[in-house]
Design a protein around this motif. Structure first.
Motif, short mmCIF file in Angstrom:
data_model
loop_
_atom_site.label_atom_id
_atom_site.label_comp_id
_atom_site.label_asym_id
_atom_site.label_seq_id
_atom_site.Cartn_x
_atom_site.Cartn_y
_atom_site.Cartn_z
N ARG A 179 0.84 -1.20 0.00
CA ARG A 179 0.00 0.00 0.00
C ARG A 179 0.88 1.26 0.00
O ARG A 179 0.57 2.25 -0.67
N TYR A 180 1.98 1.19 0.72
CA TYR A 180 2.91 2.32 0.76
C TYR A 180 3.49 2.60 -0.63
O TYR A 180 3.45 3.73 -1.12
N ASN B 242 7.17 10.15 3.22
CA ASN B 242 5.85 9.86 2.67
C ASN B 242 5.29 8.52 3.11
O ASN B 242 4.51 7.91 2.39
N PRO C 102 -3.68 10.06 6.22
CA PRO C 102 -2.78 10.89 5.41
C PRO C 102 -2.48 10.30 4.03
O PRO C 102 -1.86 10.94 3.20
N TYR C 103 -2.96 9.07 3.81
CA TYR C 103 -2.67 8.39 2.53
C TYR C 103 -3.02 9.27 1.33
O TYR C 103 -2.32 9.29 0.33
N ASP D 247 -6.04 3.18 -6.89
CA ASP D 247 -6.67 3.99 -5.84
C ASP D 247 -6.08 5.39 -5.72
O ASP D 247 -6.78 6.40 -5.83
N TYR D 248 -4.78 5.45 -5.52
CA TYR D 248 -4.17 6.76 -5.31
C TYR D 248 -2.67 6.65 -5.47
O TYR D 248 -2.07 5.65 -5.10
N ASP E 289 3.59 16.16 -6.26
CA ASP E 289 2.14 16.43 -6.23
C ASP E 289 1.62 16.97 -7.56
O ASP E 289 0.46 16.80 -7.89
N ILE F 274 0.87 9.63 -5.53
CA ILE F 274 1.24 11.05 -5.49
C ILE F 274 1.35 11.57 -6.92
O ILE F 274 2.11 11.01 -7.72
N ALA G 256 3.16 8.18 5.37
CA ALA G 256 1.73 8.39 5.66
C ALA G 256 1.24 7.45 6.77
O ALA G 256 0.16 6.87 6.67
N LYS H 95 -3.78 13.08 -9.39
CA LYS H 95 -4.79 14.07 -9.77
C LYS H 95 -4.27 14.96 -10.90
O LYS H 95 -4.96 15.21 -11.88
N ASP I 262 2.38 1.69 -3.47
CA ASP I 262 1.33 2.12 -4.40
C ASP I 262 1.05 3.61 -4.28
O ASP I 262 0.63 4.25 -5.24
N ARG I 263 1.27 4.16 -3.10
CA ARG I 263 1.09 5.60 -2.93
C ARG I 263 2.24 6.38 -3.57
O ARG I 263 2.05 7.47 -4.09
#
Lengths: 397, 531
Positions: free
Chosen positions: A66-67, A125, B314-315, A270-271, A92, A273, A127, A276, A69-70
């Motif tokens: 998960r880390y 990061n 914070p993800y 999912d998400y 970002d 950095i 998170a 968007k 993937d972010r």
């Protein structure tokens, strides 16, 4: 200045004493008096490149997937254990910070290699996720690349190298030394990267070179590698792009989509950095696209003839941005180029406005002779320039 | 709980004074509001607790003299039991030779007092007050505004920045220029321009360092914190004064009653585990019990680190946003010591009705250098053995706070760094009490005999009990890089969080400073304006 664990051997072999620094580690540019021989070893026999200075991070813990993937643009959750991914990571604003190779060592264990050092970014990061990041750059790493590389390795190991697929890795023993072997490389050829604990680096080197006598094995340096990686259409940080963390102006930054590595950006996960911003960029349309250029040799020869000179070809890769024009208007830049001995072509990686990127488009690239700006014709082509089937094919079973 | 299927307009996480102020304004505007407080009592750091039976201590904040009068009026706090008992003198500064310097609310009386120490300073004082009142008037205007959102300050943002000053233009350019000059100064340098007596400067300078890590001689805006404290003070002077009747917690009770009178629901003992975000907008909260409560908007009245690294996952936050949150400097440097006294101690050099002299702030700050030396040690993770003390004996003005004839002495002790190089505060708790009593015994030799019981609040407990990370009473140091459009962080100075419907109203936001209620009011207004 730091020394690779293979330095006791490389320092003896580096005849021209041609060294440079990579992240403060000593790196051989060439071993032989002429790097073209080393290049030919990669393409027609096999060669060894000491890539130990490459920054490496061991990322592990229950949240490692998960880390990652972010952080990275690839879909890490779909990477199987023993699989390897090429990936980029962005800020970002969706601007590339670096690219690298991600190895899945276990369910919760990964290795990431990078161009620049990134420990601060990786640690900043997390998170709150349960993950540990360790700098394991000390690990010794050799890239064994070239058509004979598999045959050579097979003489040292019982591992099933014939069935080791492209961008996969295994644990194995080479001459009794425990290593990890990944079928990866920066040459676009059949090749392997071998990962070893530093204290066993020299015995590993010796074993490989002893076996290599039957396969015309030579060590190769950065000059030969650069030619090979341009032929393979692989990007280089500080040449084909700059890390957004290290530049001041927005125009110096680029997105992975502009760099032609959008295939490694999994927009629907999912998400991550920069997701968007990259979605917005896609919706808006790209400002740049990355393509190959083949320089028209007759046109280039004519330019040199104006000066009463014979045709000159770059036998060393160049990596300074050069303007590219269409109808007198600048439409982009070429960022690296080289003479390709195996293709007998002068090739370059270029970033152009999208309307000029269809294969076959005729453009002009700047050539400077005696500090006078001239233009040679060139044709847009798809990359990679050189992509032999042996790069990905399985061995004879 | 019956709140199950209800969707609120606004949930406020944290029942500190700013959360309650926001609740009041929003409920008054017709919003359905739910306040969720983790502890069994409301107030956060604005709280009264009975650590010793019969003794009501103002645990952390000790006065409400900086509360915005506009907030008090808008929320009709006086109808809900909020009363301030005026106290005078403003400051009684204890001196090692048994002498005292008193700053009165009345300038002429103060001039007489200062003249005992320096004729020149006595002459300078009225001019100093007049000038600083004008300059702090500009800061007062800056406190009230919503600062601009400037994520990456560039040259052309000067236009936006000038908006900070536009409400002050009619106060005169000369005074605006003074604010700009004073911003990065130390309060010591500022006072050196006006006064010569160490005693006078020590007594005045102390008010600058209440909410900051820095010592009074350090060049990081202690002149500005001095002016800011002045700007929110109810006395027209550099320090606020007066005591909330019943203890400072009565303010929180009044705020709660006011919000409830406008229809807000308040729940205590309701710890929020998560602020729930989906598809980039807020959908409510999840309580520690697992219960989900839905809302169109959530205002966090907790600090930024708690809000964005714990309550929000914070993800999904931008990397640079997280970096900003992590980079907020908290650096608490205070502890509180509360003494339950059998009787009033005898202060050297003081006879007769001492309540006339001791009902305001009592300070051990004999010189600027004394305070600076107290602060020097924190750089090395050590606490000062000669601490700066700021005290009140609230029972002098409000005897109802303790049993008949008994008294309370509440002490703010600086500098006590949250991060100790050696040892930990749990082991050193009694040391703080001993240090305070030893230090004070030099000024009141019989103090030790008067102490019935003591309650010590360590920097660690400010974090664990009162939700003040690193023991910072203002959720992030009042420092030059954490002011105005940089508070709580650049690009988010307008009380809006990074997700739709998420707002921030704690003292971590502009103007910070203390118990002003301005953050709660501004955040509520922003939310209403966004609808």
């Amino acid at each position: 200045m730091r020394l690779s664990p293979f330095n006791p051997r490389t320092s003896e072999l580096c005849e021209p004493y041609n060294w440079s620094l990579w992240q403060n580690w000593l790196l051989a540019d060439m071993y032989a008096p002429d790097h073209i021989q080393e290049y030919y070893a990669i393409r027609s026999a096999c060669g060894v490149f000491d890539m130990s200075p490459i920054p490496k991070y061991h990322i592990h813990g229950p949240d490692a997937v998960r880390y990652l993937d972010r952080i990275v643009t690839q879909d890490v959750s779909r990477c199987a254990v023993g699989q390897v991914l090429y990936t980029a990571w962005c800020d970002d604003e969706g601007k590339i910070m670096d690219d690298g190779i991600l190895f899945r060592l276990g369910e919760e264990s990964f290795r990431l290699t990078t161009g620049d050092p990134w420990l601060f970014w990786l640690e900043d990061n997390t998170a709150n996720l349960n993950v540990v990041i360790e700098d394991v750059t000390d690990l010794g790493t050799l890239a064994l690349q070239g058509p004979f590389s598999r045959d050579l390795l097979k003489t040292l190991s019982k591992a099933d190298l014939d069935n080791l697929r492209y961008f996969h890795m295994i644990e194995a023993e080479l001459a009794g030394i425990p290593v990890e072997i990944s079928r990866t490389g920066y040459t676009g050829d059949l090749g392997y990267e071998i990962w070893v604990q530093p204290h066993q680096a020299v015995p590993l080197w010796d074993a490989i070179f002893e076996a290599g006598q039957d396969y015309s094995l030579v060590p190769f340096g950065d000059y030969a590698l650069e030619m090979a990686r341009i032929e393979a259409g692989l990007l280089l940080i500080d040449a084909d792009f700059y890390s957004s963390k290290r530049v001041v102006h927005d125009f110096e930054k680029s997105s992975p989509l502009e760099l032609g590595i959008g295939w490694a950006v999994k927009m629907n996960k999912d998400y991550f950095i920069g997701q968007k911003a990259l979605k917005a960029e896609l919706a808006r349309g790209l400002a740049w696209e990355t393509v190959g250029l083949e320089i028209d040799l007759n046109s280039l020869e004519a330019v040199y003839a104006e000066f009463g000179m014979p045709l000159y070809l770059p036998y060393e890769a160049w990596m300074e941005a050069v303007p590219v024009y269409s109808d007198g208007q600048q439409i982009g830049k070429a960022t690296s180029g080289t003479w390709s001995p195996v293709l007998k072509k002068y090739i370059a990686i270029a970033r152009l406005r999208p309307q000029f990127t269809s294969p076959g488009t005729r453009v002009n690239m700047e050539v400077t002779i005696d500090a006078q700006r001239k233009q040679t014709q060139a044709t847009v082509v798809k990359m990679p320039f050189f992509n032999p089937s042996r790069k990905t094919s399985l061995g004879k079973v | 709980m019956s709140e199950k299927n209800k969707k609120y307009d606004v949930i406020i996480v944290g029942g500190g004074h700013n959360g309650l102020v926001a609740a009041g304004y929003l409920a008054k505007a017709g919003q359905s509001v739910l306040v969720l407080e983790k502890r069994d009592m409301l107030g956060g750091a604005t709280i009264t607790e009975e650590f010793v039976p019969g003794f009501k201590f103002s645990s952390l904040a000790n006065d409400a003299g900086s509360l915005s009068p506009e907030v008090a009026t808008d929320l009709k706090l006086h109808n809900h039991g909020f009363n301030i008992i005026p106290t005078n003198p403003l400051i009684n500064s204890l001196l090692p030779d048994g002498n005292h310097l008193r700053i009165w609310q009345d300038t002429e009386k103060t001039v007489e007092e200062i003249a005992k120490f320096s004729k020149a300073d006595a002459e300078a004082y009225p001019k100093f007050v007049e000038r600083m009142q004008k300059v702090s008037g500009i800061v007062a205007k800056m406190n009230e505004i919503v600062p601009p959102d400037l994520p990456d300050l560039a040259f052309f943002d000067i236009k936006e920045l000038s908006a900070l000053l536009s409400p002050s233009l009619n106060l005169g350019w000369r005074h605006i220029a003074q604010v700009i000059r004073l911003l990065p100064m130390s309060v010591s340098d500022l006072l050196n321009e006006w006064f010569e007596s160490d005693t006078v400067k020590g007594a005045i300078a102390a008010s600058a360092i209440l909410n900051t890590t820095f010592g009074p001689q350090e060049i990081n805006s202690t002149a500005y914190t001095f002016l800011q404290n002045w700007s929110v003070s109810n006395t027209g002077l550099f320090r606020s004064s007066g005591q909330v009747k019943g203890g400072v917690g009565a303010l929180s009770e009044a705020l709660a009653k006011s919000a409830q009178s406008f229809g807000a629901t308040i729940m205590t003992g309701a710890a929020v585990a998560k602020i729930n975000i989906s598809a980039d907008s807020v959908r409510g909260v999840i309580l520690a019990s697992g219960e989900e409560i839905l809302a169109k908007a959530v205002i966090s009245a907790t600090d930024m680190r708690t809000t964005f690294l714990k309550l929000v996952d914070p993800y999904y936050l931008e990397a640079k946003f997280i970096k900003h949150v992590k980079n907020i400097k908290y650096q608490g440097t205070m502890a509180r010591v509360h003494l339950a006294l059998e009787r009033l101690p005898t202060f050297s050099g003081m006879d007769g009705d001492v309540s006339e002299y001791l009902s305001g702030h009592i300070q051990v700050s004999p010189s600027v250098e004394y305070i600076q030396r107290a602060s020097d040690r924190i750089k090395y993770g050590e606490y000062s053995e000669k601490p700066y003390l700021d005290m009140q004996i609230p029972t002098l003005a409000d005897p109802s706070l303790a049993p008949d004839g008994k008294h309370i002495l509440s002490v703010t002790v600086k500098y006590m760094p949250y991060k100790l190089r050696d040892g930990n505060w749990d082991d050193l708790r009694e040391e703080i009490g001993k240090l305070v009593i030893d230090t004070l015994s030099e000024y009141a030799p019989d103090l030790r005999e008067c102490v019935q019981e003591q309650k010590i609040i360590t920097p660690l407990e400010m974090e664990s009990v009162y939700a003040l990370p690193e023991g910072s009473p203002v959720h992030g140091d009042m420092a030059l890089n954490q002011f105005l459009w940089m508070r709580p962080m650049p690009g988010h100075a307008q009380y809006r969080g990074p997700f739709e419907g998420l707002y921030m109203c704690s003292v971590a936001t502009h103007p910070g400073c203390g118990v002003t209620g301005i953050s709660g009011r501004n955040a509520a207004r922003q939310l209403l304006g966004d609808q």
